[in-house]
Design an enzyme around this catalytic site. Sequence first.
Site, PDB file in Angstrom:
ATOM      1  N   PRO A 316       0.834  -1.211   0.000  1.00 26.75           N
ATOM      2  CA  PRO A 316       0.000   0.000   0.000  1.00 26.75           C
ATOM      3  C   PRO A 316       0.867   1.258   0.000  1.00 26.75           C
ATOM      4  O   PRO A 316       2.003   1.253   0.470  1.00 26.75           O
ATOM      5  CB  PRO A 316      -0.795  -0.124   1.306  1.00 26.75           C
ATOM      6  CG  PRO A 316      -0.713  -1.559   1.698  1.00 26.75           C
ATOM      7  CD  PRO A 316       0.603  -2.049   1.184  1.00 26.75           C
ATOM      8  N   GLY A 317       0.302   2.349  -0.497  1.00 24.82           N
ATOM      9  CA  GLY A 317       1.020   3.620  -0.512  1.00 24.82           C
ATOM     10  C   GLY A 317       1.271   4.096  -1.931  1.00 24.82           C
ATOM     11  O   GLY A 317       0.914   3.441  -2.918  1.00 24.82           O
ATOM     12  N   ARG A 319       3.181   4.630  -5.204  1.00 32.17           N
ATOM     13  CA  ARG A 319       4.187   3.826  -5.902  1.00 32.17           C
ATOM     14  C   ARG A 319       5.497   4.604  -6.022  1.00 32.17           C
ATOM     15  O   ARG A 319       5.518   5.773  -6.394  1.00 32.17           O
ATOM     16  CB  ARG A 319       3.657   3.438  -7.278  1.00 32.17           C
ATOM     17  CG  ARG A 319       4.521   2.454  -8.034  1.00 32.17           C
ATOM     18  CD  ARG A 319       3.829   2.008  -9.307  1.00 32.17           C
ATOM     19  NE  ARG A 319       2.666   1.173  -9.015  1.00 32.17           N
ATOM     20  CZ  ARG A 319       1.831   0.735  -9.951  1.00 32.17           C
ATOM     21  NH1 ARG A 319       2.017   1.081 -11.218  1.00 32.17           N
ATOM     22  NH2 ARG A 319       0.804  -0.035  -9.614  1.00 32.17           N
ATOM     23  N   MET A 321       9.330   5.790  -7.268  1.00 27.07           N
ATOM     24  CA  MET A 321       9.952   6.083  -8.557  1.00 27.07           C
ATOM     25  C   MET A 321      11.234   5.284  -8.766  1.00 27.07           C
ATOM     26  O   MET A 321      11.729   5.182  -9.881  1.00 27.07           O
ATOM     27  CB  MET A 321      10.251   7.585  -8.664  1.00 27.07           C
ATOM     28  CG  MET A 321       8.999   8.442  -8.761  1.00 27.07           C
ATOM     29  SD  MET A 321       9.365  10.202  -9.004  1.00 27.07           S
ATOM     30  CE  MET A 321       9.805  10.681  -7.325  1.00 27.07           C
ATOM     31  N   LYS A 336      11.664  -5.065  -1.312  1.00 29.52           N
ATOM     32  CA  LYS A 336      11.941  -3.894  -2.144  1.00 29.52           C
ATOM     33  C   LYS A 336      12.956  -4.262  -3.229  1.00 29.52           C
ATOM     34  O   LYS A 336      14.050  -4.746  -2.924  1.00 29.52           O
ATOM     35  CB  LYS A 336      12.478  -2.747  -1.280  1.00 29.52           C
ATOM     36  CG  LYS A 336      11.558  -2.390  -0.111  1.00 29.52           C
ATOM     37  CD  LYS A 336      12.186  -1.377   0.850  1.00 29.52           C
ATOM     38  CE  LYS A 336      12.247   0.001   0.263  1.00 29.52           C
ATOM     39  NZ  LYS A 336      12.628   1.020   1.291  1.00 29.52           N
ATOM     40  N   ASP A 371      16.356  -0.664   9.453  1.00 28.29           N
ATOM     41  CA  ASP A 371      17.398  -1.579   9.003  1.00 28.29           C
ATOM     42  C   ASP A 371      16.837  -2.460   7.887  1.00 28.29           C
ATOM     43  O   ASP A 371      15.634  -2.666   7.775  1.00 28.29           O
ATOM     44  CB  ASP A 371      17.868  -2.442  10.175  1.00 28.29           C
ATOM     45  CG  ASP A 371      19.224  -3.067   9.917  1.00 28.29           C
ATOM     46  OD1 ASP A 371      19.850  -2.746   8.887  1.00 28.29           O
ATOM     47  OD2 ASP A 371      19.671  -3.888  10.744  1.00 28.29           O
TER      48      ASP A 371
END
Length: 583
Positions: A316-317, A319, A321, A336, A371
């Site tokens: 969520p959130g 997107r 770049m 990520k 972290d």
Amino acid sequence: MPRGLELLIAQTILQGFDAQYGRFLEVTSGAQQRFEQADWHAVQQAMKSRIHLYDHHVGLVVEQLRCITDGKSTDADFLLRVKEHYTRLLPDYPRFEIAESFFNSVYCRLFDHRSLTPERLFIFSSQPERRFRTIPRPLAKDFFPDHGWELLLMRILSDLPLRLPWQNKSRDIRYIIAHLTETLGEDALPRCHVQVANELFYRNKAAWLVGKLTTPDGTLPFLLPIHRTDEGELFVDTCLTTTAEASIVFGFARSYFMVYAPLPAALVEWLREILPGKTTAELYMAIGCQKHAKTESYREYLCYLAESDEKFIEAPGIRGMVMLVFTLPGFDRVFKIIKDKFAPQKEMSAAHVRACYQLVKEHDRVGRMADTQEFENFVLDKRQIDPALMALLRQEVPEKITDLGEHIVIRHLYIERRMVPLNIWLEQVEGQQLRDAIEEYGNAIRQLAAANIFPGDMLFKNFGVTRHGRVVFYDYDEICYMTEVNFRDIPPARYPEDELASEPWYSVSPGDVFPEEFRHWLCADPRIGPLFEEMHADLFRADYWRALQTRIKEGHVEDVYAYRRRQRFSVRYGAISSTANSS
């Protein structure tokens, strides 16, 4: 190849780990002297050096093994026999769990993170569960108030190995008793006792006494951060006795403690009682065993995956770049991946982004930067990937994924603690919660800056809110040192029409930052703007940032507190000394 070679290789790997952990303990053991001498720059350097030790020793072992095998090919059966010999060496080995992680690291370095199967690696430990739950020798000492709490605390403080004089030990004892009385009640206090860890936990400019407070209703943390004045005198800054406070002290956004732990599994087991919300991975991370924490983190992920029928989805959130972020709906971490191509306004390389993440790993995170654990060749079952996410992966990171039919392999990713994005949080809260969030955000910016970190992109979407309500930065692609930034005031407009022009009327060079511009995107929301102006208006002034730069360049290392200022004894019960106050 001679059959005895497998044992030699197994012994070489274990000896290499012995050398690594010996150096780890050696660096750690210097923490007391660094604290006593107030050598804060050496504290920072020791932290970085200790992090580098692991990879350095893995590299040394890999070179040894290449010499031993003399370049000959090693088939699958040979490698399995090496692991069998290594496993036989572990039952009597005191740091067996981290030795398994070291074996994994050597294997991954040798074979470029490929063929990562349970047969070849210690995906799960080879040792019985009871070994993790056994404390072979006392790690702590018990203190009972047979002659009152004043004498008990005097014994505890007098037993400490610190060689500096106390500023006022009797005063600190009175403050601790006052706090305990307020927290537990005067009647309960005589029926309580304390167990104190034999080793102090050093971090930043504090030496933490870590203990357990046993009460009629259960066990609580007993944490005393011990600081030194500029004159070299010791004082207790506060007393923390809740699991929430202890969780923040041992939080994922803080630097690793320097605590002498020849038996890390035993220390982790001892800490569990006062940190019930922490996973095994988080506890190992807190005491500086970050590579084994990565192993435990992966095991926790596999256990969650085995018990869940959830599908991976985009997080969520807003997107990103630079990064593609995904998660499992009920899992407390995010994954990520650096995108193959960035948005046009992001003029940087993937190598730069990885360097930024490594900077955060090695820097003092002051409780304000999450972290991360870094993984290569991370395998996902395609059946567990939501179709929308699968399409996004193929669109944004095709160069990072390999399709193996039923699975995909992601060449490189980071795993990080999941938080509520601050921009989403601010949309959902009102009143005091909104005020607290804005205060926390500004404090996060200040504390990062004081630690010589400029976030770069300060938009709310790049920060998250933890379960304790703390605001933490987690988007690192534009991060840099404060000393690399040129903070400028916007020159006065030459003509009235200058302010209406699409282009600035003044020159802008790389590295230039104009704090006045922060107001445009941080205060646009009418609910937020007045709060920000009230609490953090100085963040919009270039001279505020330049003053911080001056302190950093002059060698000042700021105090970092893992608790609110109002919890300090100097605030609650009276001034300790002018030199002890926070900056």
